[in-house]
Design an enzyme around this catalytic site. Structure first.
Site, PDB file in Angstrom:
ATOM      1  N   GLU A   7      34.430  41.822  41.331  1.00  0.00           N
ATOM      2  CA  GLU A   7      35.384  41.050  42.131  1.00  0.00           C
ATOM      3  C   GLU A   7      35.176  41.299  43.624  1.00  0.00           C
ATOM      4  OE1 GLU A   7      37.321  38.625  41.468  1.00  0.00           O
ATOM      5  OE2 GLU A   7      36.844  38.658  39.352  1.00  0.00           O
ATOM      6  N   ASP A  38      42.168  33.255  44.703  1.00  0.00           N
ATOM      7  CA  ASP A  38      41.104  33.323  45.706  1.00  0.00           C
ATOM      8  C   ASP A  38      40.898  31.914  46.278  1.00  0.00           C
ATOM      9  OD1 ASP A  38      39.802  31.933  43.727  1.00  0.00           O
ATOM     10  OD2 ASP A  38      38.053  33.246  43.631  1.00  0.00           O
ATOM     11  N   TYR A  44      44.498  39.902  46.050  1.00  0.00           N
ATOM     12  CA  TYR A  44      43.683  39.111  45.123  1.00  0.00           C
ATOM     13  C   TYR A  44      42.923  40.025  44.157  1.00  0.00           C
ATOM     14  CZ  TYR A  44      39.759  36.921  43.066  1.00  0.00           C
ATOM     15  OH  TYR A  44      38.848  36.525  42.121  1.00  0.00           O
TER      16      TYR A  44
END
Ligand code: SF4
Length: 372
Positions: free
Chosen positions: A56, A157, A139
Site C-alpha cells: 500500500e 485513495d 488511507y
C-alpha cells in the site's frame, strides 16, 4: 439477502440519503475481474499484513506495473518489520530504487521501527493502533485494517475518490470533500468481505472508472451512478485549481579521477530526494547559473568541458533544467563519494543522476530503469 447501499452524503444535497450503489454488484464484478497481484492474497488465503502494508505504501504514488516488478525483491530482502527496522537507511533507499518518492521509504522504515518497538514486530490489526504508527496516513491504515485484517474500513485513495466522486456527482475536488467521500465509502463497508470491498473499489478505479474515458457500459455501479446519468461522468469529481509549476536551473559536475572513479555526494537528510546520491552541482535556482556561480560551485578548479545538450527533468511540482560539465583530475581528489561505473548500482541514485550519467555516456546498464 445481504445488501449494502451507497448513500448520497454530499453536503448540501437536498434529497437526503438515497441508495445509489450495491455492494453485491460490486463484489460480483470483483470476483470475476480481480487481477492476480504479488501482494494480493488469493480467494480463501489469509493476507500477510506486512506485505499488504508494504504494497500500500509502494502503490501510493507508483503504478501497479512498476510496483509489480519491485515488490517481491523488496519483500524478500525485508520479509518482516524487524528486518526492515534493523536495516540501515542506505540499504532501504537502495532497495527502494525504481519506486521513486523516497520519502515513502523513510516513512516505511519509521513505521517498521514503531511496529517493532510498540507491537513486538507484529503489525497491529485495529484501526486506532494502525493510525498511531508513523508513516501511515488514514488511507493506508484503513487499507491494512480492511485488506489484511478484514476490519470494517473502506480506504479512499485517488482512484476510489474518483469512483465515488462520480457515483455521487461530486462538484468539489476530492481534496476539499474528504469527509464527504469517506462517509460515502463507509456506507459500503461490508461485515463479511470488508477487504474485498476495499480492493474492489480500488480495482474498479484502476480498470473501469478511468480518469479520462470511464468504461461505464461494463461498470457494476452504472445503474446507480449520478455521473453516468448526467452523460458526462468525466466531469466528476471537480478538478483542483491548477498550480503553476516551478522552474529551476542548475549545472552539474562530473569529475573523474585517474582510476576511472567519479565523484558523487549525498543529498541532505530532508527535502527533495533526501539522502540520495547525486553529482555535485550549483544550487538549483530560478535563473540559469552564470559563469562565476558555476566556477564557485565546481568541486575543484579543473579544465571543465561542457557535455553538449540540456537535460530537462520533471518533478511533480517543478521542472529542473540542467547542463553537465565534465573534467578529469590527475592528482589530489576533493572529498566525497568516489565510485567507478561498475559500482554505480550500489549507490542510491535517483533517476535524475542516472539520466546525467547516461547523457555523459557512462551509465553501465543502458537498459536499467531508475526512479525519480
Ligand atoms: Fe465510473 Fe462510469 Fe462506473 Fe460511474 S458508471 S462509477 S462513471 S465507470
Amino acid at each position: 439477502m445481504r445488501e449494502r447501499q451507497l448513500l448520497n452524503t454530499e453536503a448540501g444535497a437536498e434529497e437526503g440519503p438515497r441508495p445509489v450503489a450495491s455492494v453485491i454488484a460490486l463484489l460480483t464484478w470483483y470476483d470475476k475481474a480481480r487481477r492476480k497481484l504479488p501482494w494480493r492474497a488469493l480467494p480463501g488465503e489469509a493476507a500477510d499484513p506486512w506485505a499488504v502494508l508494504v504494497s500500500e505504501i509502494m502503490l501510493q504514488q507508483t503504478t501497479v506495473a512498476t510496483v509489480r516488478s519491485r515488490f517481491t525483491p523488496f519483500l524478500q530482502r525485508f520479509p518482516t518489520p524487524s528486518a526492515l527496522a534493523a536495516a540501515s537507511m542506505d540499504e532501504v533507499l537502495h532497495a527502494w530504487q525504481g519506486l521513486g518518492y523516497y520519502r515513502r521509504a523513510r516513512a516505511l522504515k519509521a513505521c517498521a521501527e514503531a511496529v517493532v518497538a510498540i507491537h513486538g514486530g507484529v503489525v497491529p490489526g485495529d484501526l486506532p493502533a494502525l493510525l498511531d504508527l508513523p508513516g501511515l496516513g488514514p488511507y493506508t491504515a484503513r487499507a491494512v485494517a480492511a485488506i489484511a485484517f478484514n476490519r470494517m474500513a473502506v480506504p479512499v485513495d485517488a482512484n476510489v475518490a474518483r469512483v465515488l466522486g462520480r457515483v455521487i456527482a461530486l462538484e468539489l475536488p476530492p481534496a476539499r470533500a474528504a469527509r464527504t467521500l469517506q462517509a460515502a465509502a463507509d456506507t459500503l463497508a461490508d461485515p463479511i468481505r470488508p477487504g474485498d470491498v476495499a480492493q474492489a473499489l480500488m480495482e474498479l478505479g484502476a480498470l473501469v472508472c478511468s480518469p479520462k474515458v470511464p468504461s461505464c457500459l461494463i461498470c457494476p455501479l452504472q445503474s446507480d451512478c449520478r455521473g453516468f446519468a448526467s452523460g458526462e461522468p468525466e466531469r466528476y469529481p471537480g478538478r483542483p485549481e491548477v498550480k503553476e509549476r516551478g522552474a529551476r536551473f542548475a549545472v552539474m559536475f562530473l569529475l573523474e579521477d585517474p582510476n576511472g572513479a567519479f565523484l558523487f555526494r549525498q543529498r541532505p537528510a530532508t527535502g527533495l530526494l533526501a539522502g540520495m546520491i547525486e553529482l555535485p552541482s550549483t544550487p538549483w535556482q530560478a535563473e540559469p547559473p552564470d559563469a562565476p556561480q558555476v566556477r564557485d560551485a565546481a568541486p575543484i578548479d579543473a579544465a571543465w568541458q561542457e557535455v553538449p545538450g540540456e537535460i530537462l527533468h520533471q518533478f511533480t511540482h517543478l521542472d529542473l533544467s540542467m547542463r553537465l560539465m565534465r573534467a578529469r583530475i590527475t592528482a589530489s581528489s576533493p572529498p566525497g563519494i568516489w565510485m567507478p561505473p561498475e559500482g554505480f548500482s550500489t549507490l542510491a541514485l535517483p533517476t535524475l543522476t542516472v539520466r546525467l550519467l547516461r547523457h555523459a555516456g557512462i551509465w553501465p546498464e543502458a537498459g536499467s530503469k531508475r526512479s525519480r
